[in-house]
Design a protein around this motif. Structure first.
Motif, PDB file in Angstrom:
ATOM      1  N   SER A 180      15.404  13.544  -4.058  1.00  8.23           N
ATOM      2  CA  SER A 180      16.078  13.336  -2.787  1.00  8.23           C
ATOM      3  C   SER A 180      15.963  11.896  -2.321  1.00  8.23           C
ATOM      4  N   ARG A 181      17.078  11.326  -1.886  1.00  3.45           N
ATOM      5  CA  ARG A 181      17.094   9.973  -1.359  1.00  3.45           C
ATOM      6  C   ARG A 181      16.538   9.902   0.067  1.00  3.45           C
ATOM      7  N   GLN A 182      16.083  11.005   0.610  1.00  2.00           N
ATOM      8  CA  GLN A 182      15.424  11.010   1.912  1.00  2.00           C
ATOM      9  C   GLN A 182      13.912  10.857   1.798  1.00  2.00           C
ATOM     10  N   THR A 183      13.383  10.909   0.577  1.00  5.04           N
ATOM     11  CA  THR A 183      11.943  10.987   0.367  1.00  5.04           C
ATOM     12  C   THR A 183      11.194   9.801   0.948  1.00  5.04           C
ATOM     13  N   HIS A 184      11.636   8.621   0.625  1.00  8.47           N
ATOM     14  CA  HIS A 184      10.943   7.392   1.009  1.00  8.47           C
ATOM     15  C   HIS A 184      10.857   7.257   2.536  1.00  8.47           C
ATOM     16  N   GLY A 185      12.002   7.253   3.188  1.00  3.84           N
ATOM     17  CA  GLY A 185      12.036   7.030   4.626  1.00  3.84           C
ATOM     18  C   GLY A 185      11.386   8.137   5.421  1.00  3.84           C
ATOM     19  N   ALA A 186      11.538   9.377   4.974  1.00  2.93           N
ATOM     20  CA  ALA A 186      10.956  10.496   5.704  1.00  2.93           C
ATOM     21  C   ALA A 186       9.439  10.413   5.723  1.00  2.93           C
ATOM     22  N   PHE A 187       8.845   9.971   4.613  1.00  4.19           N
ATOM     23  CA  PHE A 187       7.386   9.855   4.546  1.00  4.19           C
ATOM     24  C   PHE A 187       6.867   8.707   5.407  1.00  4.19           C
ATOM     25  N   GLU A 188       7.375   7.509   5.176  1.00  2.00           N
ATOM     26  CA  GLU A 188       6.778   6.347   5.825  1.00  2.00           C
ATOM     27  C   GLU A 188       7.195   6.206   7.279  1.00  2.00           C
ATOM     28  N   GLY A 189       8.284   6.843   7.650  1.00  2.00           N
ATOM     29  CA  GLY A 189       8.779   6.725   9.005  1.00  2.00           C
ATOM     30  C   GLY A 189       8.333   7.866   9.894  1.00  2.00           C
ATOM     31  N   ALA A 190       9.127   8.913   9.963  1.00  2.00           N
ATOM     32  CA  ALA A 190       8.872   9.996  10.912  1.00  2.00           C
ATOM     33  C   ALA A 190       7.539  10.689  10.653  1.00  2.00           C
ATOM     34  N   PHE A 191       7.221  10.984   9.382  1.00  2.00           N
ATOM     35  CA  PHE A 191       5.973  11.685   9.101  1.00  2.00           C
ATOM     36  C   PHE A 191       4.767  10.844   9.500  1.00  2.00           C
ATOM     37  N   SER A 196       0.815  -1.224   0.000  1.00  2.00           N
ATOM     38  CA  SER A 196       0.000   0.000   0.000  1.00  2.00           C
ATOM     39  C   SER A 196       0.843   1.266   0.000  1.00  2.00           C
ATOM     40  N   GLN A 197       2.148   1.119   0.201  1.00  2.00           N
ATOM     41  CA  GLN A 197       3.053   2.277   0.216  1.00  2.00           C
ATOM     42  C   GLN A 197       3.511   2.515  -1.221  1.00  2.00           C
ATOM     43  N   PRO A 198       3.180   3.669  -1.825  1.00  2.00           N
ATOM     44  CA  PRO A 198       3.493   3.875  -3.245  1.00  2.00           C
ATOM     45  C   PRO A 198       4.940   3.611  -3.625  1.00  2.00           C
ATOM     46  N   HIS A 199       5.883   3.959  -2.755  1.00  2.00           N
ATOM     47  CA  HIS A 199       7.288   3.767  -3.091  1.00  2.00           C
ATOM     48  C   HIS A 199       7.666   2.303  -3.269  1.00  2.00           C
ATOM     49  N   HIS A 200       6.865   1.393  -2.776  1.00  2.00           N
ATOM     50  CA  HIS A 200       7.179  -0.029  -2.883  1.00  2.00           C
ATOM     51  C   HIS A 200       6.596  -0.667  -4.134  1.00  2.00           C
ATOM     52  N   THR A 201       6.043   0.155  -5.019  1.00  2.00           N
ATOM     53  CA  THR A 201       5.451  -0.374  -6.254  1.00  2.00           C
ATOM     54  C   THR A 201       6.017   0.295  -7.501  1.00  2.00           C
ATOM     55  N   THR A 202       7.096   1.027  -7.396  1.00  2.00           N
ATOM     56  CA  THR A 202       7.522   1.887  -8.497  1.00  2.00           C
ATOM     57  C   THR A 202       9.038   1.948  -8.642  1.00  2.00           C
ATOM     58  N   ILE A 203       9.468   2.266  -9.852  1.00  2.00           N
ATOM     59  CA  ILE A 203      10.888   2.545 -10.066  1.00  2.00           C
ATOM     60  C   ILE A 203      11.290   3.855  -9.397  1.00  2.00           C
ATOM     61  N   HIS A 204      10.311   4.699  -9.064  1.00  2.00           N
ATOM     62  CA  HIS A 204      10.579   5.974  -8.376  1.00  2.00           C
ATOM     63  C   HIS A 204      10.471   5.760  -6.867  1.00  2.00           C
ATOM     64  N   TYR A 205      11.234   4.831  -6.356  1.00  2.00           N
ATOM     65  CA  TYR A 205      11.008   4.351  -5.000  1.00  2.00           C
ATOM     66  C   TYR A 205      11.675   5.182  -3.916  1.00  2.00           C
ATOM     67  N   ASN A 206      12.537   6.103  -4.282  1.00  2.00           N
ATOM     68  CA  ASN A 206      13.178   6.945  -3.260  1.00  2.00           C
ATOM     69  C   ASN A 206      13.615   8.248  -3.911  1.00  2.00           C
ATOM     70  N   GLY A 207      12.639   9.108  -4.156  1.00  2.00           N
ATOM     71  CA  GLY A 207      12.856  10.240  -5.042  1.00  2.00           C
ATOM     72  C   GLY A 207      12.613   9.789  -6.477  1.00  2.00           C
ATOM     73  N   TRP A 208      12.243  10.721  -7.332  1.00  2.00           N
ATOM     74  CA  TRP A 208      11.980  10.381  -8.732  1.00  2.00           C
ATOM     75  C   TRP A 208      13.246   9.823  -9.371  1.00  2.00           C
ATOM     76  N   ASP A 209      13.100   8.734 -10.105  1.00  2.00           N
ATOM     77  CA  ASP A 209      14.255   8.076 -10.712  1.00  2.00           C
ATOM     78  C   ASP A 209      15.017   9.064 -11.600  1.00  2.00           C
ATOM     79  N   ARG A 210      16.304   9.219 -11.336  1.00  2.00           N
ATOM     80  CA  ARG A 210      17.107  10.238 -12.030  1.00  2.00           C
ATOM     81  C   ARG A 210      17.426   9.865 -13.466  1.00  2.00           C
TER      82      ARG A 210
END
Length: 339
Positions: A214-225, A189-203
């Motif tokens: 940003s490589r902080q995108t994934h963890g910052a959303f699902e964790g602290a936020f 159900s976490q969008p980052h776990h279903t996409t090539i854009h899994y931690n910031g948009w794929d460069r």
């Protein structure tokens, strides 16, 4: 391999508050608890208890806690937490297998990825983890049905005692296996776990809307936020009505993961608009909806596994669950073993 390497780098640099594991402890606990609290009344009472809800909530964290055990454990299990799709539901690239037409076996899936120039280490095999988890839980329920029936009916004291002891063992296994299924459905159900854009948009792909890389995108959303904004009552209120009729495992898993994939671009748009800063209500609504989607799906997966367990055969020599429950078959040899 890329996700495993990134996770290791993140941990070593302490860049984000959690490793790239969907939802962290808070989200996974809530998904497990909300799902169990919403189970239909026809499921066994032991599974609908407050204690079971709390236990499955804790066990939903376990697949993340066992990471890093070494090979082959990590190769087989760490890649089960995600599946990297492009927008049309193909895995990794336009030549990759479609989520709608996955091969029956994971080995065949591996071969299809290699033919597309990819590897399962990069692609992940989350849909197989969910399907395997549902099938295991259905088998657990089938054994429980037989044990429960025979504990009530058996007249031989020794056999009845064994049925009782084995039922207790099976209930512990059901909680454990439901917890593992909870984890993988939560990952889905976490969008980052279903996409090539899994931690910031794929460069390496076009980024016309200028989304964060940003490589902080994934963890910052699902964790602290998520830990800041998620509330169990809000998740339960956002859960959808059960969808149990006409259940087919493979298309159901594909639909579930494609629904999450459709939330990838909305996530990045909201991130760009500042929706995941502090306790922004827009981000809170998004996170709650994703947690509720997982809780709803887990509730339905548990309920359909229970339903399916009534119509199978178990043990050796094989015995039909329905016949045992009807009192027309004796399962002792199938359950205890004749050797």
């Amino acid at each position: 391999m890329k996700r495993i390497l990134i996770a290791a780098a993140v941990l070593s640099l302490a860049v984000i508050p959690a490793s790239v594991s969907a939802w962290g402890s808070t989200g996974h606990r809530m998904i497990g608890m909300a799902a169990v609290r919403g189970l239909p009344d026809d499921l066994p009472a032991f599974l609908r208890s407050p204690a079971a809800a709390a236990e499955i909530g804790e066990l939903a964290r376990e697949p993340d806690r066992t990471k890093g055990a070494g090979q082959p454990h990590d190769r087989e299990r760490d890649t089960a937490h995600f599946v990297d799709m492009i927008d049309d539901g193909r895995i990794m690239n336009a030549q990759g297998p479609s989520i709608d037409a996955l091969p029956t076996l994971k080995s065949e899936y591996d071969a299809a990825l290699i033919a597309a120039g990819e590897s399962v280490n990069d692609a992940g095999y989350l849909p197989y983890a969910i399907m395997d988890g549902w099938q295991q839980l259905s088998r657990d329920f089938a054994y429980w049905r037989v044990l429960n029936a025979m504990e009530a009916r058996e007249t031989d004291p020794g056999k009845r005692a064994w049925y009782s002891e084995d039922r207790i063992r099976r209930e512990a296994l059901i909680l454990r296996d439901a917890g593992y299924l909870a984890h993988y459905i939560g990952d889905g159900s976490q969008p980052h776990h279903t996409t090539i854009h899994y931690n910031g948009w794929d460069r390496d792909t076009p980024n016309p809307e200028g989304f964060t890389t940003s490589r902080q995108t994934h963890g910052a959303f699902e964790g602290a936020f998520t830990a800041r904004v998620a509330r169990l009552d809000a998740v339960e209120s956002a859960m959808t009505a059960p969808k149990l009729d006409g259940f087919e495992l493979r298309p159901r898993v594909a639909t579930y993961l494609k629904t999450t994939l459709a939330e990838v671009t909305p996530f990045y748009r909201l991130e760009k608009a500042g929706g995941f800063r502090d306790a922004d209500p827009r981000g809170a609504t998004f996170a709650t909806a994703r947690l509720a989607a997982a809780a709803s799906e887990l509730r339905d997966m548990i309920a359909t596994a229970w339903r399916a367990s009534a119509d199978v055969s178990i043990g050796w020599p094989a015995v039909k669950v329905a016949e045992v429950q009807a009192g027309t078959a004796d399962p002792w040899l199938a359950m205890y073993g004749e050797d």
